[in-house]
Design an enzyme around this catalytic site. Structure first.
Site, mmCIF file in Angstrom:
data_model
loop_
_atom_site.group_PDB
_atom_site.id
_atom_site.type_symbol
_atom_site.label_atom_id
_atom_site.label_comp_id
_atom_site.label_asym_id
_atom_site.label_seq_id
_atom_site.Cartn_x
_atom_site.Cartn_y
_atom_site.Cartn_z
ATOM 1 N N TYR A 173 14.481 -60.042 -46.253
ATOM 2 C CA TYR A 173 14.535 -60.199 -44.799
ATOM 3 C C TYR A 173 14.215 -61.631 -44.395
ATOM 4 C CZ TYR A 173 14.076 -59.048 -39.871
ATOM 5 O OH TYR A 173 14.255 -59.009 -38.505
ATOM 6 N N LYS A 177 16.907 -64.277 -42.807
ATOM 7 C CA LYS A 177 16.705 -64.777 -41.458
ATOM 8 C C LYS A 177 16.492 -66.295 -41.436
ATOM 9 C CE LYS A 177 17.165 -60.906 -39.199
ATOM 10 N NZ LYS A 177 18.313 -60.701 -38.297
ATOM 11 N N VAL A 206 10.887 -56.058 -31.807
ATOM 12 C CA VAL A 206 11.524 -55.594 -30.572
ATOM 13 C C VAL A 206 11.483 -54.075 -30.561
ATOM 14 C CG1 VAL A 206 13.589 -55.699 -29.137
ATOM 15 C CG2 VAL A 206 13.045 -57.614 -30.666
#
Length: 273
Positions: A173, A177, A206
């Site tokens: 991840y 990113k 989020v």
């Protein structure tokens, strides 16, 4: 007159969460939408992904804004399938002005440091999928000849390494990113001659189904230090999709006409800690 009247915007990961929020808000500003999503699970990812029913709901929400929408079921990991789907949207709506490469996955709590499959699936979606999206859409933007805006969804983890736990999932991840930033900067240089701006947004956690699901809730219970790994400077555990959407719509608009090559955190201070 709405800000984006007469434009065509393409959004990946549009069936729910941030992607749906971006697509509906761009439509509210006058854009017609090519809404792309895989609409199927990935075996290595430990929570349910969006469904065809989710994409159908996004379509209804866009149509409620009075805009046209072309839904496309395609996996961003498959360049040929993505290019074909993009062309379907172009054939119906015209060439593209705005691209939001939003599709992404995470696998919080998978602790295996040697899980090559989850590593590949995360990088293939979150990094290769972003490149595929750029490659599949930029020819249309160039052909249209009036510039445009590309917004790439990275993460706070694309700017910092806090939260790494040695697992293949988290390595993948963070690497993906961070890689999105490299894609963004390279594309900003490559396409400036066509007046195409390229920027990245970097949310903290989020409040979407990517985070708010049974798997992540169970992981949080099993790892009492987990909240500290994702803590924000401002006293909120998550931001909302609309907070990221506000930045995306601004970057897509003429109000950001001279902004390119920028990394924009929407992170409640996560990267400032």
């Amino acid at each position: 007159m709405t800000e984006l009247a007469g434009t065509v915007a393409l959004v990946t990961g549009a069936a729910r969460g941030q992607g749906r929020s971006h697509a509906v808000a761009l439509a509210a500003e006058g854009a017609d939408i090519i809404a792309i999503d895989r609409c199927a699970d990935i075996d290595s990812i430990p929570y349910p992904l969006a469904t065809k029913a989710d994409l159908d709901e996004t379509v209804e929400l866009i149509q409620a804004q009075g805009r046209r929408v072309v839904p496309v079921i395609a996996d961003v990991r498959d360049l040929d399938a993505l290019r074909a789907g993009v062309q379907v949207g172009i054939d119906q709506l015209g060439d593209i002005d705005i691209v939001v490469a939003n599709a992404g996955v995470v696998a919080i709590g998978l602790k295996d440091p040697l899980d090559a499959q989850v590593y590949r699936d995360i990088v293939d979606t979150n990094l290769n999928g972003v490149w595929h999206t750029i490659a599949a859409t930029v020819p249309s933007m160039i052909a249209k000849g009036r510039g445009g805006s590309i917004v790439l969804t990275s993460s706070a983890q694309g700017l910092v390494g806090r939260g790494g736990d040695g697992s293949a999932a988290m390595f993948a991840y963070a690497a993906a990113k961070h890689g999105v930033v490299g894609l963004m900067r390279s594309a900003a240089n490559a396409y400036a001659q066509y007046n195409i701006r390229v920027n990245s947004v970097h949310p903290t956690g989020v409040a979407t189904p990517m985070i708010l699901n049974e798997h992540t809730a169970r992981m949080m219970q099993e790892r009492p230090n987990a909240p500290s790994l994702s803590a924000n400077l401002l006293p909120v555990p998550f931001v909302e999709s609309e907070d990221v959407t506000n930045a995306v719509v601004w970057l897509a608009s003429a109000k950001a006409r001279y902004i390119t090559g920028a990394t924009l955190p929407i992170d409640a201070g996560h990267t400032a800690m």
